[in-house]
Design a protein around this motif. Sequence first.
Motif, PDB file in Angstrom:
ATOM      1  N   GLU A  66      19.112   8.992  -1.759  1.00  0.00           N
ATOM      2  CA  GLU A  66      17.993   9.568  -2.492  1.00  0.00           C
ATOM      3  C   GLU A  66      16.680   9.044  -1.925  1.00  0.00           C
ATOM      4  OE1 GLU A  66      18.106  11.799  -4.770  1.00  0.00           O
ATOM      5  OE2 GLU A  66      20.279  11.905  -5.004  1.00  0.00           O
ATOM      6  N   SER A  67      15.762   9.930  -1.592  1.00  0.00           N
ATOM      7  CA  SER A  67      14.502   9.518  -0.976  1.00  0.00           C
ATOM      8  C   SER A  67      13.696   8.612  -1.893  1.00  0.00           C
ATOM      9  CB  SER A  67      13.672  10.749  -0.602  1.00  0.00           C
ATOM     10  OG  SER A  67      13.379  11.523  -1.756  1.00  0.00           O
ATOM     11  N   SER A  68      13.722   8.892  -3.202  1.00  0.00           N
ATOM     12  CA  SER A  68      12.964   8.054  -4.133  1.00  0.00           C
ATOM     13  C   SER A  68      13.544   6.648  -4.181  1.00  0.00           C
ATOM     14  CB  SER A  68      12.970   8.683  -5.532  1.00  0.00           C
ATOM     15  OG  SER A  68      14.299   8.871  -5.981  1.00  0.00           O
ATOM     16  N   ASP A  69      14.883   6.557  -4.138  1.00  0.00           N
ATOM     17  CA  ASP A  69      15.528   5.252  -4.126  1.00  0.00           C
ATOM     18  C   ASP A  69      15.184   4.511  -2.840  1.00  0.00           C
ATOM     19  OD1 ASP A  69      18.651   6.303  -5.696  1.00  0.00           O
ATOM     20  OD2 ASP A  69      16.634   6.037  -6.481  1.00  0.00           O
ATOM     21  N   PHE A  70      15.178   5.264  -1.741  1.00  0.00           N
ATOM     22  CA  PHE A  70      14.864   4.666  -0.448  1.00  0.00           C
ATOM     23  C   PHE A  70      13.466   4.059  -0.469  1.00  0.00           C
ATOM     24  CE2 PHE A  70      12.853   5.149   3.710  1.00  0.00           C
ATOM     25  CZ  PHE A  70      13.711   4.402   4.502  1.00  0.00           C
ATOM     26  N   MET A  71      12.499   4.772  -0.993  1.00  0.00           N
ATOM     27  CA  MET A  71      11.131   4.269  -1.038  1.00  0.00           C
ATOM     28  C   MET A  71      11.022   3.077  -1.987  1.00  0.00           C
ATOM     29  SD  MET A  71       9.609   5.849   1.216  1.00  0.00           S
ATOM     30  CE  MET A  71       8.067   5.001   0.888  1.00  0.00           C
ATOM     31  N   ARG A  72      11.830   3.051  -3.018  1.00  0.00           N
ATOM     32  CA  ARG A  72      11.802   1.899  -3.913  1.00  0.00           C
ATOM     33  C   ARG A  72      12.284   0.648  -3.182  1.00  0.00           C
ATOM     34  NH1 ARG A  72       8.588   0.735  -6.862  1.00  0.00           N
ATOM     35  NH2 ARG A  72       8.784   2.579  -8.179  1.00  0.00           N
ATOM     36  N   ARG A  73      13.279   0.791  -2.338  1.00  0.00           N
ATOM     37  CA  ARG A  73      13.724  -0.345  -1.529  1.00  0.00           C
ATOM     38  C   ARG A  73      12.576  -0.877  -0.678  1.00  0.00           C
ATOM     39  NH1 ARG A  73      19.271  -0.913  -0.110  1.00  0.00           N
ATOM     40  NH2 ARG A  73      18.683  -1.306   2.047  1.00  0.00           N
ATOM     41  N   ILE A  74      11.828   0.038  -0.083  1.00  0.00           N
ATOM     42  CA  ILE A  74      10.703  -0.363   0.760  1.00  0.00           C
ATOM     43  C   ILE A  74       9.651  -1.092  -0.072  1.00  0.00           C
ATOM     44  CG2 ILE A  74       8.898   0.441   2.316  1.00  0.00           C
ATOM     45  CD1 ILE A  74      11.853   0.735   3.269  1.00  0.00           C
ATOM     46  N   ASP A  75       9.385  -0.578  -1.254  1.00  0.00           N
ATOM     47  CA  ASP A  75       8.393  -1.212  -2.130  1.00  0.00           C
ATOM     48  C   ASP A  75       8.806  -2.636  -2.491  1.00  0.00           C
ATOM     49  OD1 ASP A  75       6.859   1.064  -2.092  1.00  0.00           O
ATOM     50  OD2 ASP A  75       7.602   1.831  -4.007  1.00  0.00           O
ATOM     51  N   ILE A  76      10.088  -2.818  -2.800  1.00  0.00           N
ATOM     52  CA  ILE A  76      10.577  -4.150  -3.159  1.00  0.00           C
ATOM     53  C   ILE A  76      10.434  -5.101  -1.979  1.00  0.00           C
ATOM     54  CG2 ILE A  76      12.634  -5.487  -3.766  1.00  0.00           C
ATOM     55  CD1 ILE A  76      13.575  -3.087  -5.415  1.00  0.00           C
ATOM     56  N   CYS A  77      10.835  -4.645  -0.800  1.00  0.00           N
ATOM     57  CA  CYS A  77      10.768  -5.506   0.389  1.00  0.00           C
ATOM     58  C   CYS A  77       9.331  -5.905   0.706  1.00  0.00           C
ATOM     59  CB  CYS A  77      11.388  -4.793   1.592  1.00  0.00           C
ATOM     60  SG  CYS A  77      13.162  -4.509   1.441  1.00  0.00           S
ATOM     61  N   LYS A  78       8.423  -4.953   0.644  1.00  0.00           N
ATOM     62  CA  LYS A  78       7.019  -5.261   0.907  1.00  0.00           C
ATOM     63  C   LYS A  78       6.467  -6.233  -0.129  1.00  0.00           C
ATOM     64  CE  LYS A  78       5.497  -1.128   3.412  1.00  0.00           C
ATOM     65  NZ  LYS A  78       4.538  -0.001   3.402  1.00  0.00           N
TER      66      LYS A  78
END
Length: 362
Positions: A66-78
Amino acid sequence: MQIAVWSIVPEIINEVKYSDALVPILNYTFNEIRNSIHCFHKYSPELQDSMFDFLYNSLMCINQVESSDFMRRIDICKFVLNEIRLKNNKNGYCERDCYLRLLGKSYVTLASLNKYEEVINLECTNDVYNSFCDYLWIANLDGDFRKSVFEIMKNLFLVCYKREEYQYVQIQWWTTVLQLLLNNNSKVRYETFLLVDHLPVHCTAIDCSHLNLLLSKFFQCNIRNTHPECMCIALFYWSIALLDNIDYEMDDTDVFNKCTNYDFFEPVEVSRICAEFLIENMKPYMDIILPDETIDWINSLLNVEFQKSISFRTLVRNYESYVPIFENKLHDILNPTYKNKLLQILSYEQYKDIKCTYNTST
């Protein structure tokens, strides 16, 4: 109460089967943590660790499809790398297990995407590897937690091993793995061997001992670098400087394990193996002038002052001035530092063939 709540949230997330329900939960809980970053210093270590565990479990459970889930992973990492990491000294969690695991997981997750260099610069990389690649905290972890950390260690290798600008963090990674391979816990040693054995590096090591396997893969990873002569320095450092940290003892399983050779783990034996490997494989590089930054690096590690523009062979000869001298008298033996000094002398003796041989081709 807050600790209990944050501990339960990952269990709830793991039970959610549909992304349309999962995403709102993740968004809400992540935003709660992000909005409270300015209050982190007021939280108890237990509450901080509960939040770190939540963020780690979120990274583990989010469905990347899921693209939204993918972007959430990025947000957490950043968030972890740009905010939590930069506040770690102030808040005192920089050496805690839950934080270090989250730090490593965030780094390898973001680094695997190869398009976030504004976040993962060399400063960030050095900081993450300096913090995460510490054999003492890894060796003392419980089994399941340690397993997750070894998985991150494998990914840290995959991130850096083909990038020459990460040369010194690569050596730090290999140094940590070597120390884990010599740990006095047989389970840690075995898990470390599996880590090394599964690295995607082809080698033709005839001697299948664990240490020779590590040295062979280290060699294959670095032989095509711009400065392969720097491997000489790493092997010398492992021979000389890691001895104080090796304190192997047989455990109950080793008594009946014919595959375990106790002498193999003797500090001087480790030094001998490193020296022999160096002499057999690195002769063409012993008389090449070492880069200045490599000299600075080894000076810092060994707390010495080697001059610039010297070869490895010259460095070995110059190191003799730092080796203690014994007269084998009673006051030497009674000295509390006798064992360490003796190990240093015996280890340096492994390099006598290098320091006494000059390159006749120049």
